[in-house]
Design a protein around this motif. Sequence first.
Motif, PDB file in Angstrom:
ATOM      1  N   GLY A  52       0.809  -1.211   0.000  1.00  0.00           N
ATOM      2  CA  GLY A  52       0.000   0.000   0.000  1.00  0.00           C
ATOM      3  C   GLY A  52       0.843   1.262   0.000  1.00  0.00           C
ATOM      4  N   TYR A  53       0.200   2.334  -0.423  1.00  0.00           N
ATOM      5  CA  TYR A  53       0.863   3.629  -0.488  1.00  0.00           C
ATOM      6  C   TYR A  53       1.404   4.041   0.875  1.00  0.00           C
ATOM      7  N   ALA A  54       0.581   3.835   1.886  1.00  0.00           N
ATOM      8  CA  ALA A  54       0.972   4.256   3.239  1.00  0.00           C
ATOM      9  C   ALA A  54       2.248   3.561   3.682  1.00  0.00           C
ATOM     10  N   THR A  55       2.386   2.313   3.299  1.00  0.00           N
ATOM     11  CA  THR A  55       3.573   1.573   3.707  1.00  0.00           C
ATOM     12  C   THR A  55       4.814   2.113   3.013  1.00  0.00           C
ATOM     13  N   VAL A  56       4.646   2.575   1.779  1.00  0.00           N
ATOM     14  CA  VAL A  56       5.787   3.178   1.096  1.00  0.00           C
ATOM     15  C   VAL A  56       6.225   4.424   1.860  1.00  0.00           C
ATOM     16  N   TYR A  57       5.269   5.253   2.237  1.00  0.00           N
ATOM     17  CA  TYR A  57       5.597   6.435   3.042  1.00  0.00           C
ATOM     18  C   TYR A  57       6.271   6.036   4.346  1.00  0.00           C
ATOM     19  N   ARG A  58       5.672   5.035   5.011  1.00  0.00           N
ATOM     20  CA  ARG A  58       6.217   4.646   6.309  1.00  0.00           C
ATOM     21  C   ARG A  58       7.626   4.085   6.167  1.00  0.00           C
ATOM     22  N   THR A  59       7.850   3.357   5.085  1.00  0.00           N
ATOM     23  CA  THR A  59       9.157   2.728   4.916  1.00  0.00           C
ATOM     24  C   THR A  59      10.221   3.728   4.475  1.00  0.00           C
ATOM     25  N   ILE A  60       9.836   4.654   3.617  1.00  0.00           N
ATOM     26  CA  ILE A  60      10.844   5.631   3.201  1.00  0.00           C
ATOM     27  C   ILE A  60      11.249   6.475   4.412  1.00  0.00           C
ATOM     28  N   LYS A  61      10.328   6.703   5.317  1.00  0.00           N
ATOM     29  CA  LYS A  61      10.646   7.428   6.540  1.00  0.00           C
ATOM     30  C   LYS A  61      11.637   6.624   7.388  1.00  0.00           C
ATOM     31  N   LEU A  62      11.422   5.342   7.441  1.00  0.00           N
ATOM     32  CA  LEU A  62      12.379   4.467   8.134  1.00  0.00           C
ATOM     33  C   LEU A  62      13.761   4.565   7.503  1.00  0.00           C
ATOM     34  N   LEU A  63      13.777   4.533   6.183  1.00  0.00           N
ATOM     35  CA  LEU A  63      15.059   4.592   5.481  1.00  0.00           C
ATOM     36  C   LEU A  63      15.765   5.920   5.745  1.00  0.00           C
ATOM     37  N   LYS A  64      14.976   6.967   5.834  1.00  0.00           N
ATOM     38  CA  LYS A  64      15.562   8.265   6.191  1.00  0.00           C
ATOM     39  C   LYS A  64      16.173   8.180   7.586  1.00  0.00           C
ATOM     40  N   ASP A  65      15.412   7.629   8.516  1.00  0.00           N
ATOM     41  CA  ASP A  65      15.899   7.525   9.896  1.00  0.00           C
ATOM     42  C   ASP A  65      17.184   6.720   9.982  1.00  0.00           C
ATOM     43  N   CYS A  66      17.276   5.708   9.144  1.00  0.00           N
ATOM     44  CA  CYS A  66      18.473   4.876   9.126  1.00  0.00           C
ATOM     45  C   CYS A  66      19.592   5.534   8.327  1.00  0.00           C
ATOM     46  N   GLU A  67      19.318   6.731   7.813  1.00  0.00           N
ATOM     47  CA  GLU A  67      20.300   7.433   6.982  1.00  0.00           C
ATOM     48  C   GLU A  67      20.662   6.635   5.739  1.00  0.00           C
ATOM     49  N   LEU A  68      19.683   5.924   5.205  1.00  0.00           N
ATOM     50  CA  LEU A  68      19.915   5.185   3.970  1.00  0.00           C
ATOM     51  C   LEU A  68      19.225   5.874   2.800  1.00  0.00           C
ATOM     52  N   ALA A  69      18.358   6.832   3.107  1.00  0.00           N
ATOM     53  CA  ALA A  69      17.705   7.612   2.053  1.00  0.00           C
ATOM     54  C   ALA A  69      17.851   9.089   2.354  1.00  0.00           C
ATOM     55  N   ASP A  70      18.102   9.869   1.318  1.00  0.00           N
ATOM     56  CA  ASP A  70      18.134  11.324   1.453  1.00  0.00           C
ATOM     57  C   ASP A  70      16.906  11.907   0.793  1.00  0.00           C
ATOM     58  N   GLU A  71      16.261  12.802   1.505  1.00  0.00           N
ATOM     59  CA  GLU A  71      15.094  13.469   0.932  1.00  0.00           C
ATOM     60  C   GLU A  71      15.559  14.747   0.257  1.00  0.00           C
ATOM     61  N   ARG A  72      15.020  15.019  -0.899  1.00  0.00           N
ATOM     62  CA  ARG A  72      15.416  16.234  -1.619  1.00  0.00           C
ATOM     63  C   ARG A  72      14.199  16.973  -2.158  1.00  0.00           C
ATOM     64  N   HIS A  73      14.285  18.275  -2.095  1.00  0.00           N
ATOM     65  CA  HIS A  73      13.232  19.104  -2.675  1.00  0.00           C
ATOM     66  C   HIS A  73      13.889  19.965  -3.726  1.00  0.00           C
ATOM     67  N   PHE A  74      13.796  19.552  -4.962  1.00  0.00           N
ATOM     68  CA  PHE A  74      14.374  20.373  -6.018  1.00  0.00           C
ATOM     69  C   PHE A  74      13.448  21.546  -6.292  1.00  0.00           C
ATOM     70  N   ALA A  75      13.862  22.409  -7.193  1.00  0.00           N
ATOM     71  CA  ALA A  75      13.126  23.661  -7.390  1.00  0.00           C
ATOM     72  C   ALA A  75      11.701  23.427  -7.870  1.00  0.00           C
ATOM     73  N   ASP A  76      11.421  22.272  -8.458  1.00  0.00           N
ATOM     74  CA  ASP A  76      10.059  22.046  -8.938  1.00  0.00           C
ATOM     75  C   ASP A  76       9.111  21.686  -7.792  1.00  0.00           C
ATOM     76  N   GLY A  77       9.656  21.577  -6.587  1.00  0.00           N
ATOM     77  CA  GLY A  77       8.793  21.340  -5.438  1.00  0.00           C
ATOM     78  C   GLY A  77       8.499  19.873  -5.163  1.00  0.00           C
ATOM     79  N   GLN A  78       8.723  19.016  -6.152  1.00  0.00           N
ATOM     80  CA  GLN A  78       8.503  17.577  -6.000  1.00  0.00           C
ATOM     81  C   GLN A  78       9.471  17.007  -4.967  1.00  0.00           C
ATOM     82  N   THR A  79       8.958  16.280  -4.014  1.00  0.00           N
ATOM     83  CA  THR A  79       9.834  15.612  -3.057  1.00  0.00           C
ATOM     84  C   THR A  79      10.370  14.332  -3.670  1.00  0.00           C
ATOM     85  N   ARG A  80      11.661  14.171  -3.639  1.00  0.00           N
ATOM     86  CA  ARG A  80      12.255  12.961  -4.199  1.00  0.00           C
ATOM     87  C   ARG A  80      13.272  12.394  -3.228  1.00  0.00           C
TER      88      ARG A  80
END
Lengths: 157, 157
Positions: free
Chosen positions: A57-85
Motif C-alpha cells: 500500500g501507499y501508506a507503507t511506502v511512506y512509512r518505509t521511506i521514513k524508516l530509510l531516512k531515519d536509518c540514513e539510507l535515504a536522502d530526501e530532496r526538494h528540487f526547485a520544482d517542489g517535487q519531493t524525491r
Amino acid sequence: MQSRTERFAAFRRALKEKGLKSTAQRDDIARVFFASTRHMSIDDLYQEVRKVNPRVGYATVYRTIKLLKDCELADERHFADGQTRYENAESDEEHHDHLICDKCGKIVEFNDQRLESLQEQIASDLGFVLARHRMELYGICRECRESAGRTRRNRAG
Amino acid sequence: MQSRTERFAAFRRALKEKGLKSTAQRDDIARVFFASTRHMSIDDLYQEVRKVNPRVGYATVYRTIKLLKDCELADERHFADGQTRYENAESDEEHHDHLICDKCGKIVEFNDQRLESLQEQIASDLGFVLARHRMELYGICRECRESAGRTRRNRAG
DNA sequence: GTCAGTGCAAAAGATTTGCATGCGA
DNA sequence: TCGCATGCAAATCTTTTGCACTGAC
C-alpha cells in the motif's frame, strides 16, 4: 561505495537494532529503492514496488521511506520544482551535488573538491561549523541547446 | 539594490504590461511582501496581510504570490524542512546564498564571488550553460556551539 | 500468542479551482 | 459597462493516521 546488497544488509541490521520487524513489504520497498535509479518520488517508488509486490500500500511506502531516512539510507530532496524525491544516501566519500537541465529535466551529478573546501571556508568565516550542504545548479544542457534551433520543446511551469 | 518602493512600482508596471488590474488586495499583499523580513511562508504572508486588510482571502495570497513569481519579484524556496517559503527576488548584483543553523534555525545570507565563478566553470565543464543555482549550507552557528557546553539541546533525527 | 506492521479509507494539510459577485479600467 | 479579480467553498494532491486484521518473532 556501498553496494545495494550492503545497504540492504544495513537496513536489516538497523531494523533489528531498533527492535523493528523485517517484513516482506519493507524488504521489497528497500530492495527496489536501493536498486533504483536515483531521485525517485514516492509515487515512482510505489509504482516500482507494485510491479514486484502488488500487495503493497501507499501508506507503507511512506512509512518505509521514513524508516530509510531515519536509518540514513535515504536522502530526501526538494528540487526547485517542489517535487519531493528520494535518493540513496551518500556517505561522505561519495558526496555529490546536482546539475539540472531546465528544459529536459536531466539531472547530472558531480563532485568538486574545490567547491567543498570553499564552502567549509565560507561557513567557518561566518562562525559556523558546517555539517552538510545542498547545492543545485540549473541551466540548459548541451543536447537541449543543440536541439533548440530545430525543435522547441518546453516543460510546463 | 531595489527599494521596496521600486519593487512595488515594478509590480504595478508589470501588471499593466500584462494587461492585469491593480487591486487593493494585490497592492496590500505586494506591499507587505516587499516590506517583509525574508523567507515568509504563505501563511506568514496571509497573517501579515490580514492585519492590514482583513478582507483578503487565502486564495488571493496564493494567486498574488504566483504573480510575483511570474514578475520575478518573488523567489520560491524549499528549504530542507520542506516548508515552502518566499523571499524578495534578488537581482544578479545582489544574489546571495544561505547558511542555516541546524539548532536555532537562524538563516545567514552570504555571497562569495569565488563560489559563483567556480559554479559557472563546473557547469560549463559538464556542457551546461548555467542559469541559476541554489545553495544552502547547514551547520551549527557560533552562539549555539557556545551555549551547547552549558545546555544540551538536540533536534530529533 | 502477542503486538508491531499493513492495507484501506478517512483525515489532515497545502494548494488550486469553479462560480457568483465585486470593482478597476 | 465589461470582464478580470475576489472570496468562499469545494476539489485536488500529498502525506499522515485510525482501525481491524495479518503475520513476524
